[in-house]
Design a protein around this motif. Structure first.
Motif, mmCIF file in Angstrom:
data_model
loop_
_atom_site.group_PDB
_atom_site.id
_atom_site.type_symbol
_atom_site.label_atom_id
_atom_site.label_comp_id
_atom_site.label_asym_id
_atom_site.label_seq_id
_atom_site.Cartn_x
_atom_site.Cartn_y
_atom_site.Cartn_z
ATOM 1 N N ILE A 279 11.062 1.873 7.913
ATOM 2 C CA ILE A 279 9.756 2.140 7.309
ATOM 3 C C ILE A 279 9.216 3.440 7.896
ATOM 4 O O ILE A 279 9.305 3.656 9.108
ATOM 5 N N GLU A 280 8.702 4.298 7.043
ATOM 6 C CA GLU A 280 8.114 5.543 7.538
ATOM 7 C C GLU A 280 6.823 5.850 6.773
ATOM 8 O O GLU A 280 6.797 5.814 5.547
ATOM 9 N N PHE A 281 5.759 6.114 7.512
ATOM 10 C CA PHE A 281 4.492 6.578 6.948
ATOM 11 C C PHE A 281 4.384 8.084 7.170
ATOM 12 O O PHE A 281 4.550 8.557 8.298
ATOM 13 N N ARG A 282 4.113 8.817 6.104
ATOM 14 C CA ARG A 282 3.963 10.266 6.188
ATOM 15 C C ARG A 282 2.565 10.670 5.704
ATOM 16 O O ARG A 282 2.292 10.680 4.508
ATOM 17 N N HIS A 283 1.694 10.923 6.641
ATOM 18 C CA HIS A 283 0.339 11.401 6.347
ATOM 19 C C HIS A 283 -0.348 10.518 5.295
ATOM 20 O O HIS A 283 -0.896 11.013 4.298
ATOM 21 N N VAL A 284 -0.330 9.220 5.545
ATOM 22 C CA VAL A 284 -0.878 8.255 4.589
ATOM 23 C C VAL A 284 -2.381 8.078 4.824
ATOM 24 O O VAL A 284 -2.838 7.908 5.958
ATOM 25 N N LYS A 285 -3.127 8.120 3.738
ATOM 26 C CA LYS A 285 -4.570 7.881 3.782
ATOM 27 C C LYS A 285 -4.930 6.833 2.735
ATOM 28 O O LYS A 285 -4.274 6.713 1.702
ATOM 29 N N LYS A 286 -5.990 6.069 3.043
ATOM 30 C CA LYS A 286 -6.501 5.112 2.067
ATOM 31 C C LYS A 286 -8.018 5.118 2.103
ATOM 32 O O LYS A 286 -8.640 4.962 3.158
ATOM 33 N N THR B 11 -4.584 -4.311 8.737
ATOM 34 C CA THR B 11 -4.142 -5.116 7.591
ATOM 35 C C THR B 11 -3.980 -4.249 6.351
ATOM 36 O O THR B 11 -3.040 -4.452 5.556
ATOM 37 N N THR B 12 -4.857 -3.276 6.164
ATOM 38 C CA THR B 12 -4.683 -2.333 5.057
ATOM 39 C C THR B 12 -3.351 -1.609 5.180
ATOM 40 O O THR B 12 -2.620 -1.440 4.191
ATOM 41 N N LEU C 28 -0.644 -2.687 6.691
ATOM 42 C CA LEU C 28 0.418 -3.648 6.398
ATOM 43 C C LEU C 28 0.598 -3.820 4.894
ATOM 44 O O LEU C 28 1.722 -3.789 4.380
ATOM 45 N N LYS C 29 -0.510 -3.987 4.183
ATOM 46 C CA LYS C 29 -0.427 -4.259 2.748
ATOM 47 C C LYS C 29 0.020 -3.049 1.933
ATOM 48 O O LYS C 29 0.461 -3.211 0.794
ATOM 49 N N MET C 30 -0.073 -1.866 2.510
ATOM 50 C CA MET C 30 0.448 -0.698 1.799
ATOM 51 C C MET C 30 1.980 -0.674 1.820
ATOM 52 O O MET C 30 2.601 -0.038 0.968
ATOM 53 N N ILE C 31 2.591 -1.356 2.776
ATOM 54 C CA ILE C 31 4.062 -1.368 2.854
ATOM 55 C C ILE C 31 4.651 -2.033 1.619
ATOM 56 O O ILE C 31 5.608 -1.527 1.022
ATOM 57 N N ASN C 32 4.089 -3.182 1.218
ATOM 58 C CA ASN C 32 4.614 -3.836 0.007
ATOM 59 C C ASN C 32 3.755 -3.534 -1.221
ATOM 60 O O ASN C 32 3.883 -4.178 -2.263
#
Length: 321
Positions: free
Chosen positions: A6-13, A45-46, A48-52
């Motif tokens: 799993i890799e997050f690259r400059h993720v914003k929400k 939790t946000t 985590l939920k972005m992964i799926n």
């Protein structure tokens, strides 16, 4: 180099112009048990939920096995990611066997193989298949229901399993048993796990590495020892001390001295505050809020050791309690 799962690259929400997650970048290697820990509203939790993709990021990329999450067929993505919730959400009108078999049936696994897999998984969490496979959720304790929730998420051998604060509503004894179970299952199957909790004690027990979050930011990522001994800032240090120490404040410092976690005698020992061996961690933490070191005395007021905040944190992170 370990392969990223799993890799997050400059993720914003953003939610209603409020940034819940701010420019998040990190990697979870294949087979790692990675724990996200933080207070309520930290964004864990946000994340985590972005992964799926139960929550879709506002910007940035999330890669699952070197492919962007948004490029997967959404149904297939979720079928290949196990998900364990705090609420468990077992289907009340379905038996244990039927609950565990849900994803296997969606993947059109043969009935004979489903039967074998359900029994194997039940035995793996210390539940006798003969006694449990035909029971309904209402006939199970909270701990038993959570075990079923865990093996349901594992049933199809997904490469990734997400845990969203699954044990926070359980009593301490059951919670400890299920933490041990997760570690055991992870060691056996080597599935990549992302586990969310607000409890640093749980994070230290479970995590190969820990990510500490606050206000949508990932403040520090490291092994339990890294976090305990080298907190990146005062928030991480205080969060560690507050959450880990909360159930251990009555521990006498004599226990820490006996396990060898004291520091060397300071060069200057004048004006160092002193405590008895029976003094509790709560008393010592209160002193260390304003002092660098405390000196521990025996009944004859002879020094038997010295402690600072770092030595106590090392003890808390490394010793089983």
């Amino acid at each position: 180099m370990t392969t990223p799962m799993i890799e997050f690259r400059h993720v914003k929400k953003e939610f209603d112009n409020t940034q819940a997650v701010k420019d998040l970048s990190f990697i979870v290697p294949r087979g790692e048990l990675f724990v996200l820990v933080g207070t309520s509203g930290s964004g864990k939790t946000t994340t985590l939920k972005m992964i799926n993709q139960l929550i879709v990021q506002t910007s940035g990329d999330i890669l699952i096995d070197d492919k962007r999450a948004k490029d997967y067929d959404l149904r297939q993505l979720r079928l290949n990611i196990g998900y364990v919730l705090q609420q468990i959400a077992l289907f009340p009108t379905m038996t244990v066997k039927q609950n565990v078999a849900v994803i296997l049936e969606l993947k059109h696994v043969a009935k004979k193989d489903i039967d074998q897999r359900v029994d194997e998984l039940l035995r793996g969490v210390d539940l006798d298949p003969e006694q449990y496979r035909d029971r309904y959720p209402r006939e199970l304790s909270g701990g038993e229901q959570q075990r079923i929730g865990i093996i349901r998420a594992m049933a199809a051998n997904p490469p990734v399993i997400l845990f969203d604060e699954p044990f926070s509503a359980l009593d301490p004894i059951v919670r400890n048993q299920l933490q041990d179970l997760v570690r055991r299952l992870h060691q056996r199957y080597q599935t990549t796990i992302v586990f969310v909790t607000h409890d640093m004690d749980e994070a230290l027990k479970l995590g190969d590495r820990i990510g500490v979050m606050s206000h949508g930011e990932l403040l520090q990522v490291g092994t339990p020892t890294d976090i305990a001994q080298h907190p990146v800032n005062k928030f991480v240090e205080d969060f560690f001390a507050a959450t880990v120490g909360k159930n251990l404040y009555d521990t006498p410092v004599d226990k820490i001295i006996k396990t060898g976690y004291q520091i060397k005698q300071p060069t200057q020992t004048e004006n160092i505050p002193t405590v008895s061996r029976e003094a509790t961690l709560e008393e010592v933490f209160a002193i260390l809020a304003n002092e660098a070191v405390v000196e521990v005395h025996d009944e004859s007021t002879n020094p038997v050791g010295w402690l600072d905040r770092q030595s106590i944190m090392r003890y808390l992170s490394e010793v089983k309690h």
